[in-house]
Design a protein around this motif. Structure first.
Motif, PDB file in Angstrom:
ATOM      1  N   THR A 148      10.563 -42.995 -34.021  1.00  0.00           N
ATOM      2  CA  THR A 148       9.150 -43.396 -33.951  1.00  0.00           C
ATOM      3  C   THR A 148       8.279 -42.636 -34.944  1.00  0.00           C
ATOM      4  O   THR A 148       7.103 -42.973 -35.107  1.00  0.00           O
ATOM      5  CB  THR A 148       8.604 -43.178 -32.523  1.00  0.00           C
ATOM      6  N   ALA A 149       8.841 -41.624 -35.601  1.00  0.00           N
ATOM      7  CA  ALA A 149       8.063 -40.823 -36.551  1.00  0.00           C
ATOM      8  C   ALA A 149       7.855 -41.597 -37.846  1.00  0.00           C
ATOM      9  O   ALA A 149       8.695 -42.381 -38.270  1.00  0.00           O
ATOM     10  CB  ALA A 149       8.774 -39.515 -36.846  1.00  0.00           C
ATOM     11  N   ARG A 150       6.708 -41.341 -38.446  1.00  0.00           N
ATOM     12  CA  ARG A 150       6.441 -41.928 -39.765  1.00  0.00           C
ATOM     13  C   ARG A 150       7.220 -41.138 -40.808  1.00  0.00           C
ATOM     14  O   ARG A 150       7.339 -39.920 -40.708  1.00  0.00           O
ATOM     15  CB  ARG A 150       4.955 -41.850 -40.080  1.00  0.00           C
ATOM     16  N   PRO A 151       7.745 -41.796 -41.829  1.00  0.00           N
ATOM     17  CA  PRO A 151       8.456 -41.067 -42.881  1.00  0.00           C
ATOM     18  C   PRO A 151       7.514 -40.099 -43.593  1.00  0.00           C
ATOM     19  O   PRO A 151       6.344 -40.412 -43.825  1.00  0.00           O
ATOM     20  CB  PRO A 151       8.927 -42.165 -43.838  1.00  0.00           C
ATOM     21  N   SER A 152       8.036 -38.946 -43.944  1.00  0.00           N
ATOM     22  CA  SER A 152       7.222 -37.965 -44.665  1.00  0.00           C
ATOM     23  C   SER A 152       7.005 -38.425 -46.106  1.00  0.00           C
ATOM     24  O   SER A 152       7.714 -39.297 -46.610  1.00  0.00           O
ATOM     25  CB  SER A 152       7.916 -36.601 -44.652  1.00  0.00           C
ATOM     26  N   LYS A 153       6.011 -37.813 -46.755  1.00  0.00           N
ATOM     27  CA  LYS A 153       5.744 -38.159 -48.159  1.00  0.00           C
ATOM     28  C   LYS A 153       6.942 -37.808 -49.036  1.00  0.00           C
ATOM     29  O   LYS A 153       7.269 -38.544 -49.961  1.00  0.00           O
ATOM     30  CB  LYS A 153       4.497 -37.436 -48.648  1.00  0.00           C
ATOM     31  N   ILE A 154       7.599 -36.693 -48.720  1.00  0.00           N
ATOM     32  CA  ILE A 154       8.796 -36.292 -49.494  1.00  0.00           C
ATOM     33  C   ILE A 154       9.877 -37.344 -49.343  1.00  0.00           C
ATOM     34  O   ILE A 154      10.555 -37.681 -50.312  1.00  0.00           O
ATOM     35  CB  ILE A 154       9.305 -34.924 -49.004  1.00  0.00           C
ATOM     36  N   ALA A 155      10.069 -37.863 -48.120  1.00  0.00           N
ATOM     37  CA  ALA A 155      11.086 -38.893 -47.895  1.00  0.00           C
ATOM     38  C   ALA A 155      10.759 -40.157 -48.678  1.00  0.00           C
ATOM     39  O   ALA A 155      11.645 -40.773 -49.274  1.00  0.00           O
ATOM     40  CB  ALA A 155      11.196 -39.198 -46.400  1.00  0.00           C
ATOM     41  N   ILE A 156       9.493 -40.541 -48.690  1.00  0.00           N
ATOM     42  CA  ILE A 156       9.084 -41.740 -49.426  1.00  0.00           C
ATOM     43  C   ILE A 156       9.299 -41.542 -50.924  1.00  0.00           C
ATOM     44  O   ILE A 156       9.853 -42.405 -51.603  1.00  0.00           O
ATOM     45  CB  ILE A 156       7.618 -42.102 -49.103  1.00  0.00           C
TER      46      ILE A 156
END
Length: 178
Positions: A148-156
């Motif tokens: 349910t967590a939003r992807p982090s900016k690093i992951a994106i």
């Protein structure tokens, strides 16, 4: 070492879950061994096998070997540095054996050392691809643990970078064929 997903089971206290031992995925090992045997056979026969193209090995083996290797890396739970550390002796041993063969065959290994290591460039490629794909792998693992967590900016950013690198490699391969 390639294994499947862990099956959750009750631990001894009856509370929570403990991971059951992983089952080895023998079919992946067999596939990798078959691909490597085809590559060794093709390289051992030199121009003869390349011209005959027995079992269409030139069309399917290397892409399939990279696919299996990528699958194995994605299923691996070891950190990137350990994955690269495990591949380093393979690269060094293969290069060493090629170097010995070049000396015995009296090839000009000093003037063209790339010809000595070209067969081991597959291992170098695995190291490079793993390094580029590590951010994407970490993002997928994180998302699996936290659905349910939003992807982090690093992951994106990592996912975008991985996609750009993969696209660039594909375009470069396509343009090199023309």
């Amino acid at each position: 070492h390639v294994s499947g997903e862990q099956e959750p089971t009750k631990n001894k206290s009856g509370k929570g879950h403990a991971a059951a031992p992983k089952e080895r995925l023998v079919y992946i090992d067999f596939t990798r061994i078959l691909c490597v045997a085809c590559v060794v056979t093709e390289h051992s026969g030199g121009a003869i096998y390349s011209h005959v193209n027995a079992l269409f090995v030139l069309q399917w083996v290397m892409p399939f070997l990279f696919l299996v290797s990528g699958l194995c890396y994605s299923m691996s739970h070891v950190p990137l540095w350990m994955y690269i550390l495990r591949l380093t002796p393979v690269f060094l041993a293969g290069t060493g054996f090629n170097w010995i063969a070049d000396i015995i065959a009296e090839r000009d290994w000093q003037g063209n050392f790339m010809n000595t290591i070209f067969q081991m460039m597959y291992v170098v490629s695995l190291m490079v691809f793993a390094t580029f794909m590590e951010p994407l792998k970490l993002a997928v693992v994180h998302q699996k643990k936290n659905p349910t967590a939003r992807p982090s900016k690093i992951a994106i950013i990592g996912a975008i970078l991985s996609g750009v690198v993969a696209t660039a490699c594909f375009v470069a391969l396509f343009l090199s064929k023309e």
